[in-house]
Write a protein that holds these residues in place. Structure first.
Motif, PDB file in Angstrom:
ATOM      1  N   THR A   1     -16.342  -7.173   5.538  1.00  0.00           N
ATOM      2  CA  THR A   1     -14.999  -7.657   5.215  1.00  0.00           C
ATOM      3  C   THR A   1     -14.608  -8.707   6.260  1.00  0.00           C
ATOM      4  OG1 THR A   1     -13.973  -5.888   6.511  1.00  0.00           O
ATOM      5  CG2 THR A   1     -14.282  -5.485   4.157  1.00  0.00           C
ATOM      6  N   ASP A   2     -13.606  -9.492   5.946  1.00  0.00           N
ATOM      7  CA  ASP A   2     -13.164 -10.541   6.873  1.00  0.00           C
ATOM      8  C   ASP A   2     -11.981 -10.019   7.681  1.00  0.00           C
ATOM      9  OD1 ASP A   2     -12.474 -12.793   8.233  1.00  0.00           O
ATOM     10  OD2 ASP A   2     -12.282 -14.089   6.479  1.00  0.00           O
ATOM     11  N   TYR A   3     -12.225  -9.683   8.925  1.00  0.00           N
ATOM     12  CA  TYR A   3     -11.184  -9.107   9.771  1.00  0.00           C
ATOM     13  C   TYR A   3     -10.023 -10.076   9.992  1.00  0.00           C
ATOM     14  CZ  TYR A   3      -8.917  -7.285  13.978  1.00  0.00           C
ATOM     15  OH  TYR A   3      -7.992  -6.836  14.891  1.00  0.00           O
ATOM     16  N   THR A   4     -10.326 -11.381  10.009  1.00  0.00           N
ATOM     17  CA  THR A   4      -9.276 -12.371  10.257  1.00  0.00           C
ATOM     18  C   THR A   4      -8.254 -12.417   9.125  1.00  0.00           C
ATOM     19  OG1 THR A   4     -10.599 -14.155   9.256  1.00  0.00           O
ATOM     20  CG2 THR A   4     -10.828 -13.802  11.638  1.00  0.00           C
ATOM     21  N   THR A   5      -8.640 -11.945   7.948  1.00  0.00           N
ATOM     22  CA  THR A   5      -7.710 -11.942   6.812  1.00  0.00           C
ATOM     23  C   THR A   5      -7.177 -10.542   6.494  1.00  0.00           C
ATOM     24  OG1 THR A   5      -9.498 -11.656   5.170  1.00  0.00           O
ATOM     25  CG2 THR A   5      -8.915 -13.913   5.786  1.00  0.00           C
ATOM     26  N   LEU A   6      -7.489  -9.575   7.367  1.00  0.00           N
ATOM     27  CA  LEU A   6      -7.011  -8.212   7.140  1.00  0.00           C
ATOM     28  C   LEU A   6      -5.481  -8.202   7.141  1.00  0.00           C
ATOM     29  CD1 LEU A   6      -7.823  -5.167   6.898  1.00  0.00           C
ATOM     30  CD2 LEU A   6      -7.541  -5.039   9.374  1.00  0.00           C
ATOM     31  N   TYR A   7      -4.911  -7.564   6.126  1.00  0.00           N
ATOM     32  CA  TYR A   7      -3.459  -7.552   6.010  1.00  0.00           C
ATOM     33  C   TYR A   7      -2.820  -6.735   7.134  1.00  0.00           C
ATOM     34  CZ  TYR A   7      -3.330  -2.777   4.033  1.00  0.00           C
ATOM     35  OH  TYR A   7      -3.412  -1.423   3.836  1.00  0.00           O
ATOM     36  N   ASP A   8      -1.618  -7.128   7.533  1.00  0.00           N
ATOM     37  CA  ASP A   8      -0.943  -6.462   8.637  1.00  0.00           C
ATOM     38  C   ASP A   8      -0.278  -5.159   8.225  1.00  0.00           C
ATOM     39  OD1 ASP A   8      -1.613  -8.451  10.456  1.00  0.00           O
ATOM     40  OD2 ASP A   8       0.160  -9.643   9.979  1.00  0.00           O
ATOM     41  N   GLY A   9       0.039  -5.033   6.930  1.00  0.00           N
ATOM     42  CA  GLY A   9       0.751  -3.847   6.468  1.00  0.00           C
ATOM     43  C   GLY A   9       2.248  -4.039   6.444  1.00  0.00           C
TER      44      GLY A   9
ATOM     45  N   TYR B   1       5.972 -11.859  -5.593  1.00  0.00           N
ATOM     46  CA  TYR B   1       5.334 -11.335  -4.386  1.00  0.00           C
ATOM     47  C   TYR B   1       4.204 -10.379  -4.776  1.00  0.00           C
ATOM     48  CZ  TYR B   1       9.361 -13.073  -1.726  1.00  0.00           C
ATOM     49  OH  TYR B   1      10.310 -13.863  -1.158  1.00  0.00           O
ATOM     50  N   HIS B   2       3.145 -10.385  -3.975  1.00  0.00           N
ATOM     51  CA  HIS B   2       2.008  -9.491  -4.231  1.00  0.00           C
ATOM     52  C   HIS B   2       1.891  -8.525  -3.046  1.00  0.00           C
ATOM     53  CE1 HIS B   2       0.707 -11.799  -7.720  1.00  0.00           C
ATOM     54  NE2 HIS B   2       0.910 -12.901  -7.010  1.00  0.00           N
ATOM     55  N   PHE B   3       2.724  -7.510  -3.073  1.00  0.00           N
ATOM     56  CA  PHE B   3       2.711  -6.519  -2.007  1.00  0.00           C
ATOM     57  C   PHE B   3       1.650  -5.457  -2.292  1.00  0.00           C
ATOM     58  CE2 PHE B   3       7.455  -7.559  -2.014  1.00  0.00           C
ATOM     59  CZ  PHE B   3       7.310  -8.517  -1.021  1.00  0.00           C
ATOM     60  N   THR B   4       1.073  -4.901  -1.237  1.00  0.00           N
ATOM     61  CA  THR B   4       0.168  -3.766  -1.385  1.00  0.00           C
ATOM     62  C   THR B   4       0.976  -2.479  -1.225  1.00  0.00           C
ATOM     63  OG1 THR B   4      -0.354  -3.823   0.972  1.00  0.00           O
ATOM     64  CG2 THR B   4      -1.824  -5.031  -0.494  1.00  0.00           C
ATOM     65  N   GLU B   5       0.434  -1.383  -1.746  1.00  0.00           N
ATOM     66  CA  GLU B   5       1.130  -0.101  -1.666  1.00  0.00           C
ATOM     67  C   GLU B   5       1.409   0.263  -0.200  1.00  0.00           C
ATOM     68  OE1 GLU B   5       2.369   2.194  -3.949  1.00  0.00           O
ATOM     69  OE2 GLU B   5       2.150   0.504  -5.315  1.00  0.00           O
TER      70      GLU B   5
ATOM     71  N   GLU C   1      -9.373  -2.385   4.374  1.00  0.00           N
ATOM     72  CA  GLU C   1      -9.405  -3.379   3.306  1.00  0.00           C
ATOM     73  C   GLU C   1      -9.669  -2.750   1.939  1.00  0.00           C
ATOM     74  OE1 GLU C   1      -9.173  -6.904   1.298  1.00  0.00           O
ATOM     75  OE2 GLU C   1      -8.600  -6.500   3.383  1.00  0.00           O
ATOM     76  N   LYS C   2     -10.610  -1.824   1.877  1.00  0.00           N
ATOM     77  CA  LYS C   2     -11.020  -1.258   0.589  1.00  0.00           C
ATOM     78  C   LYS C   2      -9.953  -0.361  -0.030  1.00  0.00           C
ATOM     79  CE  LYS C   2     -15.114  -3.096   0.237  1.00  0.00           C
ATOM     80  NZ  LYS C   2     -15.433  -4.032  -0.864  1.00  0.00           N
ATOM     81  N   LEU C   3      -9.139   0.310   0.787  1.00  0.00           N
ATOM     82  CA  LEU C   3      -8.170   1.275   0.260  1.00  0.00           C
ATOM     83  C   LEU C   3      -6.729   0.768   0.306  1.00  0.00           C
ATOM     84  CD1 LEU C   3      -9.495   4.684   1.670  1.00  0.00           C
ATOM     85  CD2 LEU C   3     -10.101   3.520  -0.440  1.00  0.00           C
ATOM     86  N   LYS C   4      -6.549  -0.525   0.506  1.00  0.00           N
ATOM     87  CA  LYS C   4      -5.204  -1.043   0.757  1.00  0.00           C
ATOM     88  C   LYS C   4      -4.259  -0.935  -0.436  1.00  0.00           C
ATOM     89  CE  LYS C   4      -6.340  -5.894  -0.238  1.00  0.00           C
ATOM     90  NZ  LYS C   4      -6.435  -7.243   0.352  1.00  0.00           N
TER      91      LYS C   4
ATOM     92  N   GLU D   1      -4.141   1.726  -2.527  1.00  0.00           N
ATOM     93  CA  GLU D   1      -3.995   3.122  -2.938  1.00  0.00           C
ATOM     94  C   GLU D   1      -2.654   3.685  -2.463  1.00  0.00           C
ATOM     95  OE1 GLU D   1      -6.147   4.538  -4.972  1.00  0.00           O
ATOM     96  OE2 GLU D   1      -7.320   2.674  -4.921  1.00  0.00           O
ATOM     97  N   SER D   2      -2.026   4.480  -3.315  1.00  0.00           N
ATOM     98  CA  SER D   2      -0.680   4.989  -3.024  1.00  0.00           C
ATOM     99  C   SER D   2      -0.650   6.005  -1.889  1.00  0.00           C
ATOM    100  CB  SER D   2      -0.075   5.612  -4.287  1.00  0.00           C
ATOM    101  OG  SER D   2      -0.861   6.714  -4.722  1.00  0.00           O
ATOM    102  N   ILE D   3      -1.781   6.643  -1.587  1.00  0.00           N
ATOM    103  CA  ILE D   3      -1.802   7.663  -0.533  1.00  0.00           C
ATOM    104  C   ILE D   3      -2.386   7.121   0.770  1.00  0.00           C
ATOM    105  CG2 ILE D   3      -1.930   9.575  -2.178  1.00  0.00           C
ATOM    106  CD1 ILE D   3      -4.933   9.778  -1.514  1.00  0.00           C
ATOM    107  N   VAL D   4      -2.505   5.810   0.868  1.00  0.00           N
ATOM    108  CA  VAL D   4      -3.095   5.178   2.048  1.00  0.00           C
ATOM    109  C   VAL D   4      -2.104   4.171   2.630  1.00  0.00           C
ATOM    110  CG1 VAL D   4      -4.990   3.751   2.924  1.00  0.00           C
ATOM    111  CG2 VAL D   4      -5.422   5.447   1.135  1.00  0.00           C
ATOM    112  N   GLY D   5      -1.985   4.157   3.958  1.00  0.00           N
ATOM    113  CA  GLY D   5      -1.115   3.208   4.636  1.00  0.00           C
ATOM    114  C   GLY D   5      -1.811   2.569   5.815  1.00  0.00           C
ATOM    115  N   HIS D   6      -1.420   1.340   6.131  1.00  0.00           N
ATOM    116  CA  HIS D   6      -2.046   0.607   7.236  1.00  0.00           C
ATOM    117  C   HIS D   6      -0.994  -0.200   7.992  1.00  0.00           C
ATOM    118  CE1 HIS D   6      -4.718  -2.121   9.437  1.00  0.00           C
ATOM    119  NE2 HIS D   6      -3.947  -3.100   9.006  1.00  0.00           N
TER     120      HIS D   6
END
Length: 434
Positions: free
Chosen positions: A146-154, A183-187, A405-408, A410-415
């Motif tokens: 995965t590309d760490y530089t593009t990892l979302y901050d949460g 907007y394209h927010f992650t869970e 990155e892979k579980l971003k 999912e509703s039961i996962v937070g980062h």
């Protein structure tokens, strides 16, 4: 066009099923790789991965003669190369080096197959440099990269109108479509609404942004010191979030917050039966070798950062010594601190699990850990992908980045990525400039 992929030992150690990642191609493992895998079974750090790789190769062996080649799933043709001409190596390279022997084997395969593209796959940077210098095509194993530089901050900060701000502030929630932009927010992403000098926070859950509930909560005497830590505390204290990943450099409070939230929910609130804290045993620099004493005494140098954090939290609660608190919790069966090696093969229900220094784990190891979780178990992984001690991992291939990155979605996962240091002004200065 079918290609021939030659796998280095570290690829099989990193992912024992890496053979199946090269669909519709030929996969070759030099005989030297099998010799190295056998030696690595005696190394405490790589023993389990080496045995998994050996078992996978043995499973393939049962399908036919691996020296002649075996047809596998996904139209993969697998074989073990037993021939090697060390004279293909330049005189400057040592002939008794395993890496150089594998390179020589790859050169021989290339000479025998001039009409096919031959690619050496290795996670060893120096080996890639040497192989490339000798005219071989060489690549890193990137299947789980995965590309760490593009990892979302949460979290994200957005400017909103007074009407939107007031509506959210009054109702405590708002639909994303009401914001007027796409907007394209992650869970479980945190949103900071700003309107002029005013600000308020919310979390994206199922199409709506809902006001934070925990916010300034005190967990075992610890409170969040900045917005990022507030986001982290919200996830750590939410029973509905089963996996939390906290990424950040030294001094941002990852481990301290995780332990504080764990102690609060296990000891004070009784939401979980026990707190299990584990970390991989990987030395920074030269290994000290075997340590004398009992299991606890052997692990103490490795686990000292955990003890330091609990000692600090105990002081916040007015306890005389952290040692007394730790011993008391361990005696009551509420706290267990152990090496990550011992977590394999277990099923852990009703537990709050903290995996510290998770950046030193492979994606496969992280998967193994997550699958240990039983009913009502929460797992928190903390680490800094910029500080990796494992020789075959980097910020893009470690298990912590991969999991985040892979579980971003999912509703039961937070980062949360923590960026602001809170340990001390000196620690923050060193993290930024050194």
């Amino acid at each position: 066009m079918r290609k021939i992929y030659v796998l280095d030992t570290n690829v099989l150690i990193h992912d024992h099923r890496s053979i199946y990642s090269f669909e519709d191609n030929e996969v070759v493992v030099p005989i030297y790789v099998i010799e190295e895998i056998d030696n690595l079974k005696r190394n405490s750090t790589t023993a389990i991965q080496a045995r998994l790789a050996a078992r996978e190769l043995d499973t393939i062996r049962k399908k036919g003669c691996i020296a002649k080649g075996v047809e596998l799933e996904k139209k993969i043709f697998f074989r073990v190369e037993i021939e090697s001409d060390l004279n293909l190596l330049p005189s400057v390279l040592k002939k008794d080096s395993m890496d150089n022997m594998i390179i020589a084997t790859t050169l021989g395969i290339k000479n025998k197959n001039p009409d096919m593209k031959v690619i050496l796959i290795t996670k060893d940077i120096n080996m890639r440099i040497k192989a490339d210098s000798l005219g071989l095509e060489v690549q890193d194993y990137e299947t789980d990269r995965t590309d760490y530089t593009t990892l979302y901050d949460g979290y994200e900060e957005i400017e909103v109108s007074r009407d939107i701000y007031n509506k959210f502030d009054k109702a405590g929630k708002i639909n994303v479509w009401e914001l007027g932009k796409e907007y394209h927010f992650t869970e479980n992403m945190f949103i900071k609404f700003k309107c002029g000098e005013e600000k308020t926070f919310g979390r994206y859950i199922g199409g709506k942004i809902r006001r934070n509930l925990e916010g300034q909560i005190s967990a075992w005497g610890a409170r969040a010191r900045n917005d990022e830590q507030e986001y982290a505390m919200e996830l750590l204290m939410d029973e509905n979030i089963k996996v939390v990943t906290l990424v950040g450099r030294a001094g941002t409070g990852k481990t301290l917050l995780a332990i504080a939230a764990g102690l609060e929910q296990v000891v004070e609130r009784g939401k979980y039966k026990r707190l299990l804290i584990a970390r991989p045993i990987i030395p920074m620099g030269k290994d000290l070798g075997y340590l004398p004493g009992s299991e606890e005494e052997k692990l103490r140098p490795w686990m000292q950062p955990i003890y330091d954090n609990i000692d600090y939290l105990a002081g916040e609660k007015g306890e005389k010594t952290g040692e007394k608190v730790i011993l008391g919790l361990q005696t009551m069966g509420l706290l267990k601190i152990e090496a990550l090696t011992y977590i394999r093969g277990r099923s852990i229900p009703n537990g709050y699990i903290i995996i510290d220094e998770a950046q030193n784990l492979t994606p496969l190891e992280v998967k193994t850990i997550i699958t240990r979780a039983g009913e009502n178990t929460k797992i928190v992984l903390t680490g800094d992908p910029d500080q990796i001690d494992s020789p075959y991992l980097d910020s893009d291939t470690n298990g912590l980045t991969y999991l985040s990155e892979k579980l971003k979605n999912e509703s039961i996962v937070g980062h949360v990525t923590l960026k602001k240091g809170e340990r001390s002004a000196l620690a923050e200065l060193a993290a930024k400039l050194l």
